[in-house]
Design a protein around this motif. Structure first.
Motif, PDB file in Angstrom:
ATOM      1  N   ALA A  36       0.816  -1.215   0.000  1.00  0.00           N
ATOM      2  CA  ALA A  36       0.000   0.000   0.000  1.00  0.00           C
ATOM      3  C   ALA A  36       0.849   1.265   0.000  1.00  0.00           C
ATOM      4  O   ALA A  36       0.425   2.315  -0.506  1.00  0.00           O
ATOM      5  CB  ALA A  36      -0.930  -0.013   1.213  1.00  0.00           C
ATOM      6  N   SER A  37       2.048   1.210   0.550  1.00  0.00           N
ATOM      7  CA  SER A  37       2.902   2.399   0.636  1.00  0.00           C
ATOM      8  C   SER A  37       3.854   2.550  -0.543  1.00  0.00           C
ATOM      9  O   SER A  37       4.608   3.530  -0.605  1.00  0.00           O
ATOM     10  CB  SER A  37       3.710   2.358   1.937  1.00  0.00           C
ATOM     11  N   ASP A  38       3.856   1.622  -1.470  1.00  0.00           N
ATOM     12  CA  ASP A  38       4.790   1.676  -2.604  1.00  0.00           C
ATOM     13  C   ASP A  38       4.340   2.686  -3.648  1.00  0.00           C
ATOM     14  O   ASP A  38       3.141   3.017  -3.774  1.00  0.00           O
ATOM     15  CB  ASP A  38       4.922   0.298  -3.252  1.00  0.00           C
ATOM     16  N   THR A  39       5.300   3.170  -4.412  1.00  0.00           N
ATOM     17  CA  THR A  39       5.024   4.112  -5.495  1.00  0.00           C
ATOM     18  C   THR A  39       5.658   3.613  -6.786  1.00  0.00           C
ATOM     19  O   THR A  39       6.606   2.819  -6.765  1.00  0.00           O
ATOM     20  CB  THR A  39       5.563   5.520  -5.171  1.00  0.00           C
ATOM     21  N   VAL A  40       5.137   4.107  -7.887  1.00  0.00           N
ATOM     22  CA  VAL A  40       5.667   3.778  -9.212  1.00  0.00           C
ATOM     23  C   VAL A  40       6.199   5.055  -9.843  1.00  0.00           C
ATOM     24  O   VAL A  40       5.514   6.084  -9.871  1.00  0.00           O
ATOM     25  CB  VAL A  40       4.586   3.143 -10.107  1.00  0.00           C
ATOM     26  N   TRP A  41       7.405   4.987 -10.358  1.00  0.00           N
ATOM     27  CA  TRP A  41       8.058   6.116 -11.019  1.00  0.00           C
ATOM     28  C   TRP A  41       8.249   5.791 -12.498  1.00  0.00           C
ATOM     29  O   TRP A  41       8.309   4.620 -12.891  1.00  0.00           O
ATOM     30  CB  TRP A  41       9.432   6.397 -10.406  1.00  0.00           C
ATOM     31  N   LEU A  42       8.397   6.853 -13.284  1.00  0.00           N
ATOM     32  CA  LEU A  42       8.775   6.707 -14.688  1.00  0.00           C
ATOM     33  C   LEU A  42      10.177   7.254 -14.861  1.00  0.00           C
ATOM     34  O   LEU A  42      10.446   8.428 -14.572  1.00  0.00           O
ATOM     35  CB  LEU A  42       7.805   7.461 -15.603  1.00  0.00           C
ATOM     36  N   ALA A  43      11.078   6.416 -15.325  1.00  0.00           N
ATOM     37  CA  ALA A  43      12.442   6.842 -15.624  1.00  0.00           C
ATOM     38  C   ALA A  43      12.532   7.213 -17.106  1.00  0.00           C
ATOM     39  O   ALA A  43      12.089   6.453 -17.970  1.00  0.00           O
ATOM     40  CB  ALA A  43      13.434   5.729 -15.302  1.00  0.00           C
ATOM     41  N   LEU A  77       6.621  11.538 -12.575  1.00  0.00           N
ATOM     42  CA  LEU A  77       5.298  10.898 -12.476  1.00  0.00           C
ATOM     43  C   LEU A  77       5.228   9.899 -11.325  1.00  0.00           C
ATOM     44  O   LEU A  77       4.797   8.753 -11.486  1.00  0.00           O
ATOM     45  CB  LEU A  77       4.929  10.203 -13.802  1.00  0.00           C
ATOM     46  N   GLU A  78       5.645  10.333 -10.144  1.00  0.00           N
ATOM     47  CA  GLU A  78       5.519   9.492  -8.952  1.00  0.00           C
ATOM     48  C   GLU A  78       4.033   9.251  -8.660  1.00  0.00           C
ATOM     49  O   GLU A  78       3.256  10.205  -8.486  1.00  0.00           O
ATOM     50  CB  GLU A  78       6.200  10.159  -7.757  1.00  0.00           C
ATOM     51  N   THR A  79       3.620   7.993  -8.592  1.00  0.00           N
ATOM     52  CA  THR A  79       2.210   7.636  -8.449  1.00  0.00           C
ATOM     53  C   THR A  79       2.089   6.460  -7.500  1.00  0.00           C
ATOM     54  O   THR A  79       2.928   5.548  -7.510  1.00  0.00           O
ATOM     55  CB  THR A  79       1.602   7.243  -9.812  1.00  0.00           C
TER      56      THR A  79
END
Length: 245
Positions: A36-43, A77-79
């Motif tokens: 639940a606390s994880d995030t997805v980034w775009l490199a 785009l940290e999401t």
């Protein structure tokens, strides 16, 4: 992860511009891996620098947008990872480079600013947890942006035409002028004739005289029976008292 990011296959206006591109949004890619606390980034990197990119060990090590010209890469785009889950309703595309207001922001606030050149670029998604990277997708194929045309390459003079084309264009222009003149003349004659017809009708109405029917002069009406004037000027009416006529 086997997922390969790509430009959206949908028919979109401005899907690829001189400073942005619309990326397909990943769906159901990180399910089973993310908390639940994880995030997805775009490199995002220049295509020739993707092999040298190293995943950051923490959020503090994320390369910022403003260092793209020198570091050749940045992350944006940290999401929250939950927004990419199978059950989350979301839009179908991600606009890379669409935020023109964050051009001068620092590394504490990741920026999705306009891309400075046509590239080409390569991108990948990176799942980050509290202890660092947890999963990543493959790199995309090179994405080349549109190039703006230099004003110096635009010929301000019209292209040269052959003499036959010039003659045909002149004839067509002359015929068009003649046709326009004929149409305007016909319309003018019609309008003028209508105005003249209206004027004649008005004069005839003004000059025409009407004579009323002859009405004969009114004749003296006889008095009611039993009433008359005596030689003395009094009116007789029996059995009433004589009154003046």
């Amino acid at each position: 992860l086997p997922y390969v990011p790509q430009v959206s296959p949908m028919a979109l206006l401005g899907k690829v511009t001189a400073s942005t591109f619309a990326l397909e949004r990943p769906h159901c890619v990180f399910d089973g891996l993310a908390d639940a606390s994880d995030t997805v980034w775009l490199a995002v990197t220049f295509a020739n620098a993707s092999a040298a990119f190293r995943n950051p060990l923490s959020r503090a090590d994320v390369p910022p947008y403003k260092q793209l010209p020198t570091a050749r890469s940045y992350m944006t785009l940290e999401t929250a990872a939950a927004e990419y889950s199978c059950s989350a309703p979301s839009s179908s595309v991600l606009r890379v480079g669409g935020d023109t207001a964050c051009r001068d922001q620092g590394r504490q606030d990741p920026c999705n600013g306009p891309l400075p050149s046509p590239g080409p670029y390569r991108v990948k998604f990176l799942l980050m947890g509290c202890r660092g990277p947890k999963a990543e997708t493959r790199w995309s194929e090179p994405i080349l942006l549109r190039r703006a045309v230099s004003p110096s390459t635009i010929d301000p003079a019209p292209a040269r035409r052959s003499s036959a084309v010039v003659v045909i264009a002149s004839i067509l222009a002359s015929l068009g002028a003649v046709l326009a003149t004929a149409v305007l003349g016909a319309l003018g004659a019609k309008v003028w004739g209508s105005l003249c017809h209206q004027d004649l009708g008005t004069d005839a109405f003004i000059r025409r005289s009407y004579r009323t029917h002859h009405i004969p002069p009114a004749l003296p009406q006889p008095l009611p029976p039993g009433c008359g004037c005596s030689p003395t000027g009094l009116c007789r009416s029996a059995p009433q008292t004589p009154a003046p006529c």
